[in-house]
Design a protein around this motif. Structure first.
Motif, PDB file in Angstrom:
ATOM      1  N   ASN A  36     -32.134 -30.351  21.457  1.00  0.00           N
ATOM      2  CA  ASN A  36     -33.364 -30.221  22.762  1.00  0.00           C
ATOM      3  C   ASN A  36     -32.662 -29.404  23.599  1.00  0.00           C
ATOM      4  O   ASN A  36     -31.990 -30.315  24.434  1.00  0.00           O
ATOM      5  N   GLY A  37     -33.133 -28.230  24.267  1.00  0.00           N
ATOM      6  CA  GLY A  37     -32.893 -28.344  25.659  1.00  0.00           C
ATOM      7  C   GLY A  37     -31.052 -28.300  25.746  1.00  0.00           C
ATOM      8  O   GLY A  37     -31.021 -27.640  26.661  1.00  0.00           O
ATOM      9  N   ALA A  38     -30.836 -27.008  24.242  1.00  0.00           N
ATOM     10  CA  ALA A  38     -29.550 -26.649  24.872  1.00  0.00           C
ATOM     11  C   ALA A  38     -28.846 -25.224  24.819  1.00  0.00           C
ATOM     12  O   ALA A  38     -28.317 -24.933  25.106  1.00  0.00           O
ATOM     13  N   GLY A  39     -30.363 -25.106  25.161  1.00  0.00           N
ATOM     14  CA  GLY A  39     -30.167 -23.521  25.775  1.00  0.00           C
ATOM     15  C   GLY A  39     -30.414 -22.212  24.830  1.00  0.00           C
ATOM     16  O   GLY A  39     -30.130 -21.322  24.725  1.00  0.00           O
ATOM     17  N   LYS A  40     -30.470 -22.284  23.469  1.00  0.00           N
ATOM     18  CA  LYS A  40     -30.926 -22.066  22.283  1.00  0.00           C
ATOM     19  C   LYS A  40     -31.660 -20.750  22.562  1.00  0.00           C
ATOM     20  O   LYS A  40     -31.762 -19.764  21.942  1.00  0.00           O
ATOM     21  N   SER A  41     -33.413 -21.231  22.571  1.00  0.00           N
ATOM     22  CA  SER A  41     -33.683 -20.252  22.737  1.00  0.00           C
ATOM     23  C   SER A  41     -33.652 -19.003  23.990  1.00  0.00           C
ATOM     24  O   SER A  41     -34.157 -18.412  23.714  1.00  0.00           O
ATOM     25  N   SER A  42     -33.347 -20.065  25.345  1.00  0.00           N
ATOM     26  CA  SER A  42     -33.516 -18.807  26.757  1.00  0.00           C
ATOM     27  C   SER A  42     -31.885 -18.101  26.325  1.00  0.00           C
ATOM     28  O   SER A  42     -32.050 -16.806  26.238  1.00  0.00           O
ATOM     29  N   LEU A  43     -31.197 -18.308  25.075  1.00  0.00           N
ATOM     30  CA  LEU A  43     -30.015 -17.199  24.683  1.00  0.00           C
ATOM     31  C   LEU A  43     -30.303 -16.103  24.087  1.00  0.00           C
ATOM     32  O   LEU A  43     -30.250 -15.320  24.374  1.00  0.00           O
ATOM     33  N   LEU A  44     -31.102 -16.531  23.453  1.00  0.00           N
ATOM     34  CA  LEU A  44     -32.008 -16.385  22.310  1.00  0.00           C
ATOM     35  C   LEU A  44     -32.981 -14.728  23.062  1.00  0.00           C
ATOM     36  O   LEU A  44     -32.842 -13.388  22.979  1.00  0.00           O
ATOM     37  N   ALA A  45     -33.883 -15.571  23.620  1.00  0.00           N
ATOM     38  CA  ALA A  45     -34.197 -14.442  24.376  1.00  0.00           C
ATOM     39  C   ALA A  45     -33.500 -13.317  25.444  1.00  0.00           C
ATOM     40  O   ALA A  45     -34.325 -12.590  25.522  1.00  0.00           O
ATOM     41  N   LEU A  46     -32.748 -14.180  26.041  1.00  0.00           N
ATOM     42  CA  LEU A  46     -31.900 -13.174  27.255  1.00  0.00           C
ATOM     43  C   LEU A  46     -31.829 -11.635  26.012  1.00  0.00           C
ATOM     44  O   LEU A  46     -31.077 -10.515  26.151  1.00  0.00           O
ATOM     45  N   VAL A  47     -30.732 -12.155  24.683  1.00  0.00           N
ATOM     46  CA  VAL A  47     -30.442 -11.425  23.490  1.00  0.00           C
ATOM     47  C   VAL A  47     -31.518 -10.375  23.354  1.00  0.00           C
ATOM     48  O   VAL A  47     -31.496  -8.475  23.500  1.00  0.00           O
ATOM     49  N   ALA A  48     -33.343 -10.845  22.940  1.00  0.00           N
ATOM     50  CA  ALA A  48     -33.882 -10.254  23.136  1.00  0.00           C
ATOM     51  C   ALA A  48     -34.583  -9.368  24.064  1.00  0.00           C
ATOM     52  O   ALA A  48     -35.656  -8.593  24.053  1.00  0.00           O
ATOM     53  N   ARG A  49     -33.894  -9.149  25.840  1.00  0.00           N
ATOM     54  CA  ARG A  49     -34.196  -8.804  26.880  1.00  0.00           C
ATOM     55  C   ARG A  49     -35.589  -9.932  27.328  1.00  0.00           C
ATOM     56  O   ARG A  49     -36.577  -8.919  27.803  1.00  0.00           O
ATOM     57  N   LEU A  50     -36.033 -10.834  26.576  1.00  0.00           N
ATOM     58  CA  LEU A  50     -37.380 -10.804  27.246  1.00  0.00           C
ATOM     59  C   LEU A  50     -37.473 -11.438  28.450  1.00  0.00           C
ATOM     60  O   LEU A  50     -38.124 -11.726  29.354  1.00  0.00           O
ATOM     61  N   GLN A  51     -36.045 -11.914  29.077  1.00  0.00           N
ATOM     62  CA  GLN A  51     -35.880 -12.434  30.535  1.00  0.00           C
ATOM     63  C   GLN A  51     -34.750 -11.234  30.551  1.00  0.00           C
ATOM     64  O   GLN A  51     -33.796 -11.403  30.021  1.00  0.00           O
ATOM     65  N   PRO A  52     -34.851 -10.968  32.356  1.00  0.00           N
ATOM     66  CA  PRO A  52     -33.609  -9.801  32.725  1.00  0.00           C
ATOM     67  C   PRO A  52     -32.338 -11.401  32.894  1.00  0.00           C
ATOM     68  O   PRO A  52     -32.697 -12.608  33.252  1.00  0.00           O
ATOM     69  N   LEU A  53     -31.641 -10.368  32.899  1.00  0.00           N
ATOM     70  CA  LEU A  53     -30.663 -11.254  32.922  1.00  0.00           C
ATOM     71  C   LEU A  53     -29.803 -11.233  34.056  1.00  0.00           C
ATOM     72  O   LEU A  53     -29.974 -10.816  35.205  1.00  0.00           O
ATOM     73  N   SER A  55     -27.028 -13.333  34.781  1.00  0.00           N
ATOM     74  CA  SER A  55     -25.227 -12.092  35.306  1.00  0.00           C
ATOM     75  C   SER A  55     -24.154 -12.363  33.827  1.00  0.00           C
ATOM     76  O   SER A  55     -24.972 -12.760  32.800  1.00  0.00           O
ATOM     77  N   GLY A  56     -23.784 -11.375  33.648  1.00  0.00           N
ATOM     78  CA  GLY A  56     -22.909 -11.530  32.475  1.00  0.00           C
ATOM     79  C   GLY A  56     -23.752  -9.935  31.834  1.00  0.00           C
ATOM     80  O   GLY A  56     -24.917  -9.509  32.351  1.00  0.00           O
ATOM     81  N   ALA A  57     -22.976  -9.749  30.534  1.00  0.00           N
ATOM     82  CA  ALA A  57     -23.931  -8.194  29.857  1.00  0.00           C
ATOM     83  C   ALA A  57     -23.728  -9.107  28.119  1.00  0.00           C
ATOM     84  O   ALA A  57     -23.296  -9.566  27.788  1.00  0.00           O
ATOM     85  N   ILE A  58     -25.523  -8.252  27.991  1.00  0.00           N
ATOM     86  CA  ILE A  58     -25.106  -8.523  26.150  1.00  0.00           C
ATOM     87  C   ILE A  58     -25.437  -7.155  25.760  1.00  0.00           C
ATOM     88  O   ILE A  58     -25.996  -6.347  26.366  1.00  0.00           O
ATOM     89  N   THR A  59     -24.314  -6.679  25.327  1.00  0.00           N
ATOM     90  CA  THR A  59     -25.025  -5.527  24.138  1.00  0.00           C
ATOM     91  C   THR A  59     -24.773  -5.423  22.639  1.00  0.00           C
ATOM     92  O   THR A  59     -24.243  -6.554  21.685  1.00  0.00           O
ATOM     93  N   MET A  60     -25.235  -4.520  22.272  1.00  0.00           N
ATOM     94  CA  MET A  60     -25.929  -4.952  20.586  1.00  0.00           C
ATOM     95  C   MET A  60     -25.866  -3.156  20.341  1.00  0.00           C
ATOM     96  O   MET A  60     -25.878  -2.022  20.743  1.00  0.00           O
ATOM     97  N   ASP A  61     -24.278  -3.048  19.402  1.00  0.00           N
ATOM     98  CA  ASP A  61     -23.775  -1.916  18.669  1.00  0.00           C
ATOM     99  C   ASP A  61     -23.930  -0.776  19.940  1.00  0.00           C
ATOM    100  O   ASP A  61     -23.554  -0.276  20.203  1.00  0.00           O
ATOM    101  N   GLY A  62     -23.101  -1.532  21.106  1.00  0.00           N
ATOM    102  CA  GLY A  62     -22.384  -0.803  22.094  1.00  0.00           C
ATOM    103  C   GLY A  62     -23.595  -1.002  23.030  1.00  0.00           C
ATOM    104  O   GLY A  62     -22.994  -0.024  24.708  1.00  0.00           O
ATOM    105  N   LEU A  63     -25.200  -0.967  23.139  1.00  0.00           N
ATOM    106  CA  LEU A  63     -26.028  -0.706  23.762  1.00  0.00           C
ATOM    107  C   LEU A  63     -26.390  -1.349  24.658  1.00  0.00           C
ATOM    108  O   LEU A  63     -26.604  -2.880  24.177  1.00  0.00           O
ATOM    109  N   SER A  64     -26.156  -1.918  25.830  1.00  0.00           N
ATOM    110  CA  SER A  64     -26.720  -2.761  27.304  1.00  0.00           C
ATOM    111  C   SER A  64     -28.617  -2.820  26.823  1.00  0.00           C
ATOM    112  O   SER A  64     -29.432  -1.923  26.799  1.00  0.00           O
ATOM    113  N   VAL A  65     -28.055  -4.215  26.184  1.00  0.00           N
ATOM    114  CA  VAL A  65     -29.909  -4.491  26.076  1.00  0.00           C
ATOM    115  C   VAL A  65     -30.606  -4.464  27.656  1.00  0.00           C
ATOM    116  O   VAL A  65     -32.051  -4.399  27.877  1.00  0.00           O
TER     117      VAL A  65
END
Lengths: 252, 322
Positions: A36-53, A55-65
């Protein structure tokens, strides 16, 4: 392919995620595990653009989320969160139908209805389709939400603890359905799991997180060992082998 | 199966409204029956100048307020808020009061504009706060709304008292259709336009009620939809306050009752909510005209009583499952 590059996240002075870089290839089931509290849900939420990034970058098939329009991404990925407080009186069929919104923009075509029917069948909801959500048990509601995400018919499916509230039968059933979707339709599934044995049985790859960092990354047989689990969870977990698969026994 | 039941609701609501519409044309201090209106030459004038505008005003007000309530509940994700109690109407009142003090000669259109802007601001502050309250405590939101609306209302009273405008304030704070004549209610059609607009984005509004994350996941521009919803709520409320005055409870009870019957899929429920709001307000206005005939009781007062009774019934009867 999901590329996560140098992603950090902090609230006030608390670091939630620290400089995470990882690539999740297209296809297959990737499990995210960790205490618990490791950051799993937060990471998933960032990938799913539910929270603004931050720092850093996340792309999905080359599309920046961060910069790709929401409409476009909604056809690329579907997300199921763990805290789903639904106050709306919708029937199961209506809710699942809203999963088609990115494609239909509201007017369900015959094709959309077919996908909805298929999802209702796949997640054993056809008998419940006319019921209002509030009349369902927690597990039934959870299945309806998974069916809705499935209906979005995206290449990527992000699921945050979908086994919550499910009994053994439906938990196994859901994992098997996800495995089948990945194998037969080439979907990419990223799933946060707490039961490492489900991860061991159904995932192709396990990403383990702790304190906002990825501490282990590999095949189930590489990760489910007493040593590795000790690194991840911080206590001694016996591991045995049943039918050639490692099974963790964190019970005593 | 559900589609058919929904259509039945719509047809029944339409019929009831049609009956009330005709009844409303036949009721007034001038004892002209419908037959007289049809034959006499003066009757047509009475109809065209007073009774038809009044009837239309009641319908437009009811439909508008019910939809504003529906949207506010979807956005706040709380069934117990409505513009008339959670600060929107009070902000509009404050806006029109301030413009009346600062520039008494301003046109009605300009006053409406200022009232709308004030309502937008007031509702925006309410929703920003509502979204910060813990979702596990659903009663905090309406409670906060009541206090917030009360404070704004008190501020309006204080300013009106200082500026010797208390009588004006009474006109805005208690809805009344008796002053409606041809040429004095047409602003309300803006509300009809906004209701039609809401119907166009009904699916998005339904998804918004599922929350911010579900909306983003389905590719909806959440912030943009929030703004659209806010504008609809604020403008409908402001126009109503300016032309008619505050009519309480419509935005609260109508969406709730329809939700009990039909659920929350707004593509199906929105027309029924609009029709039912129109029915409720028109029925209360007709009642207000009849209770002490030939004198009148303002619709705001009648609605206060009727709405409270409906609300209590709603609380005591558990929602139908199925």
């Amino acid at each position: 392919m999901i590329e996560i590059n140098g992603v950090s996240l902090a609230y006030d002075v608390t670091n939630i995620l620290s400089d995470i870089s990882v690539t999740i290839p297209k296809g297959g089931v990737t499990a995210l595990i960790g205490p618990n509290g490791a950051g799993k849900s937060s990471l998933l939420a960032l990938v799913a653009r539910l929270q603004p990034l931050q720092s850093g970058a996340i792309t999905m098939d080359g599309l920046s989320v961060a910069s790709t329009p929401g409409k476009v991404l909604a056809k690329k990925m579907a997300i199921l969160r763990q805290d789903n407080h639904l106050g709306s009186r919708l029937t199961v069929r209506e809710l699942v139908g809203f999963g088609r919104f990115p494609h239909s923009r509201g007017h369900l075509t015959a094709e959309d209805r077919k996908v909805v029917d298929e999802a209702l069948m796949l997640f054993d909801l056809d008998d419940l389709s006319g019921r209002f959500l509030e009349t369902l048990s927690g597990g039934q509601r959870q299945r309806a939400l998974v069916a809705m995400a499935y209906c979005q018919d995206t290449d990527y499916l992000l699921l945050d603890e979908p086994l919550n509230n499910l009994d053994m039968y439906f938990a196994r059933d859901l994992m098997r359905s996800l495995r089948r979707i990945a194998d037969e339709r080439g979907k990419t599934i990223v799933i946060v799991l707490h039961d490492i044995n489900y991860a061991g049985t159904f995932a192709d790859r396990i990403l383990a997180m702790r304190n906002g960092r990825i501490v282990a990354d590999g095949r189930p047989d590489e990760l489910i060992t007493t040593d590795m689990l000790n690194t991840i969870y911080g206590f001694e977990i016996p591991v045995t082998t049943i039918d050639g698969r490692p099974v963790a026994l964190p019970f005593r | 199966m559900i589609v058919k039941a929904n259509r039945t609701c719509l047809v029944i609501a339409g019929l009831v409204l049609a009956i009330l519409f005709v009844a409303s044309l036949g009721v007034g201090a001038d004892q002209a029956t419908l037959a007289d209106l049809w034959q006499g030459s003066g009757g047509i004038d009475l109809l065209a100048i007073s009774r038809l505008p009044r009837t239309l005003a009641a319908i437009l007000t009811g439909a508008g307020l019910a939809i504003a309530g529906l949207i506010m509940q979807a956005i706040a994700r709380n069934r117990f808020v409505e513009p008339a109690t959670a600060g929107t109407a009070q902000s509009a009142e404050l806006g029109i009061l301030l413009v009346t003090v600062a520039w008494p000669a301003a046109s009605l259109g300009f006053k409406t504009l200022v009232a709308s802007a004030a309502a937008l601001l007031g509702t925006g502050i309410f929703l920003m706060t509502a979204h910060r309250l813990p979702p596990t405590q659903p009663f905090l939101v309406p409670l906060f709304g009541l206090v917030y609306g009360g404070v704004l209302g008190a501020a309006a009273t204080f300013i009106a008292w200082q500026a010797d405008l208390l009588q004006y304030l009474a006109i805005w704070s208690n809805g009344d259709f008796s002053g409606v004549l041809r040429g004095r209610y047409e602003l309300l059609w803006i509300g009809a336009g906004l209701v039609a607009g809401a119907w166009l984005v009904a699916d998005r509004l339904t998804i918004m009620a599922l929350g911010r994350e579900a909306s983003i996941g389905l590719g909806i521009d959440y912030e943009r939809m929030l703004q659209i919803g806010l504008v609809i709520i604020a403008v409908i409320s402001a126009v109503t306050v300016v032309v008619i005055g505050i009519v309480p409870f419509v935005g609260l009870v109508v969406p709730n009752l329809v939700s009990r019957l039909m659920g929350d899929n707004m593509r199906a429920t929105l027309p029924v909510v609009a029709l039912s709001g129109a029915i409720l307000v028109l029925a209360c206005d007709i009642l207000g005209r009849l209770i002490r005939f030939p004198y009148e009781i303002p619709v705001g007062t009648v609605m206060g009583v009727t709405g409270a009774v409906l609300f209590l019934l709603m609380l005591f009867r558990r929602p139908a499952h199925g």
